[in-house]
Write an enzyme that holds these catalytic residues in place. Structure first.
Site, PDB file in Angstrom:
ATOM      1  CG  HIS A  37     -15.161  40.528   0.387  1.00 37.40           C
ATOM      2  ND1 HIS A  37     -14.259  39.966  -0.496  1.00 37.40           N
ATOM      3  CD2 HIS A  37     -14.490  40.650   1.553  1.00 37.40           C
ATOM      4  CE1 HIS A  37     -13.111  39.757   0.120  1.00 37.40           C
ATOM      5  NE2 HIS A  37     -13.219  40.166   1.372  1.00 37.40           N
ATOM      6  CG  HIS A 121     -11.243  48.415   4.662  1.00 35.30           C
ATOM      7  ND1 HIS A 121     -11.215  47.951   5.965  1.00 35.30           N
ATOM      8  CD2 HIS A 121     -10.495  47.544   3.940  1.00 35.30           C
ATOM      9  CE1 HIS A 121     -10.476  46.865   6.013  1.00 35.30           C
ATOM     10  NE2 HIS A 121     -10.026  46.589   4.805  1.00 35.30           N
TER      11      HIS A 121
HETATM   12  P1  2AM Z   1      -9.656  42.782   3.928  1.00 34.38           P
HETATM   13  O1  2AM Z   1      -9.174  42.734   2.524  1.00 34.38           O
HETATM   14  O2  2AM Z   1     -10.844  43.608   4.116  1.00 34.38           O
HETATM   15  O3  2AM Z   1      -8.563  43.035   4.904  1.00 34.38           O
HETATM   16  C1  2AM Z   1     -10.883  37.115   2.858  1.00 34.38           C
HETATM   17  O4  2AM Z   1      -9.633  36.511   2.909  1.00 34.38           O
HETATM   18  C2  2AM Z   1     -10.847  38.466   3.538  1.00 34.38           C
HETATM   19  O5  2AM Z   1     -10.515  38.303   4.899  1.00 34.38           O
HETATM   20  C3  2AM Z   1      -9.782  39.372   2.951  1.00 34.38           C
HETATM   21  O6  2AM Z   1     -10.341  40.127   1.915  1.00 34.38           O
HETATM   22  C4  2AM Z   1      -9.332  40.199   4.108  1.00 34.38           C
HETATM   23  O7  2AM Z   1     -10.146  41.316   4.224  1.00 34.38           O
HETATM   24  C5  2AM Z   1      -9.616  39.314   5.288  1.00 34.38           C
HETATM   25  N1  2AM Z   1      -8.419  38.645   5.782  1.00 34.38           N
HETATM   26  C6  2AM Z   1      -7.642  37.778   5.135  1.00 34.38           C
HETATM   27  N2  2AM Z   1      -6.645  37.342   5.906  1.00 34.38           N
HETATM   28  C7  2AM Z   1      -6.810  37.948   7.094  1.00 34.38           C
HETATM   29  C8  2AM Z   1      -6.112  37.911   8.312  1.00 34.38           C
HETATM   30  N3  2AM Z   1      -5.044  37.126   8.509  1.00 34.38           N
HETATM   31  N4  2AM Z   1      -6.556  38.688   9.312  1.00 34.38           N
HETATM   32  C9  2AM Z   1      -7.635  39.477   9.152  1.00 34.38           C
HETATM   33  N5  2AM Z   1      -8.347  39.553   8.013  1.00 34.38           N
HETATM   34  C10 2AM Z   1      -7.938  38.797   7.002  1.00 34.38           C
END
Ligand code: 2AM
Length: 178
Positions: A37, A121
């Site tokens: 996603h 991204h």
């Molecule tokens: P990312 O992989 O694009 O960074 C679901 O958990 C999504 O939220 C993850 O795929 C991650 O996206 C984002 N995410 C998870 N933990 C996070 C955090 N502590 N701060 C910001 N984005 C987070």
């Protein structure tokens, strides 16, 4: 309390194309296809009682549909210490505006949001310490590897952390204006 995030989901065809960007890198943990996603906002744990109000606000957001153009692959924080391998998209002002509106709506409920510009991204893998040449194979793939993505909706997801990894489920889908 549900752990929430807002993202753009992709068709099976696009997810399949992302799969073709995979390279055999020792120690790389590739994101399951169905979980690929584009994160627009991460909310973290949100009080149950707040969720209906939040979805009401998200439902009021107006944005035209738009297209995302693949812009190659990259890694965070940098190629010397790669932690996240990703596929990127060209800058898209309509995406930026949508993210700004989502951040504003979310912050209304006291949920902090990143003030930095979003880097569009899709996380494809998380990694500890890869061999540089294998990383280069990932980083130097053709930008033509993915067709444009048509975005017609965004989704509020719940992410449940389990011993087998995160499990995502749709809380609500929000259609963009047509
Ligand atoms: P990312 O992989 O694009 O960074 C679901 O958990 C999504 O939220 C993850 O795929 C991650 O996206 C984002 N995410 C998870 N933990 C996070 C955090 N502590 N701060 C910001 N984005 C987070």
């Amino acid at each position: 309390m549900p752990r929430l995030f807002i993202a753009i989901d992709f068709s099976d065809e696009i997810k399949y194309r992302f799969e073709h960007l995979r390279v055999d890198i020792p120690g790389a943990k590739w994101v399951f296809n169905k979980q690929i996603h584009l994160t627009l906002a991460f909310l973290g744990d949100v009080e149950n009682a707040l969720v209906p109000r939040l979805t009401e606000s998200l439902d009021k957001i107006h944005s035209p549909p738009f297209q995302l153009q693949h812009a190659g692959t990259g890694c965070f924080p940098d190629p010397k210490r790669p932690r996240v391998l990703w596929a990127g998209f060209e800058p898209q002002p309509l995406l930026n505006r949508l993210v700004a509106k989502i951040r504003t709506a979310v912050m209304t409920y006291g949920i902090p949001q990143d003030s930095r510009a979003m880097v569009p991204h899709v996380t494809l893998a998380r990694i500890k310490a890869p061999a540089v040449c294998e990383l280069n194979t990932f980083l130097h793939q053709s930008k033509a590897a993915l067709p444009p993505v048509e975005v017609h909706e965004f989704i509020l997801f719940e992410s449940r952390l389990t011993s087998g990894g995160a499990v995502h489920s749709v809380v609500q889908t929000f259609k963009l204006d047509s």
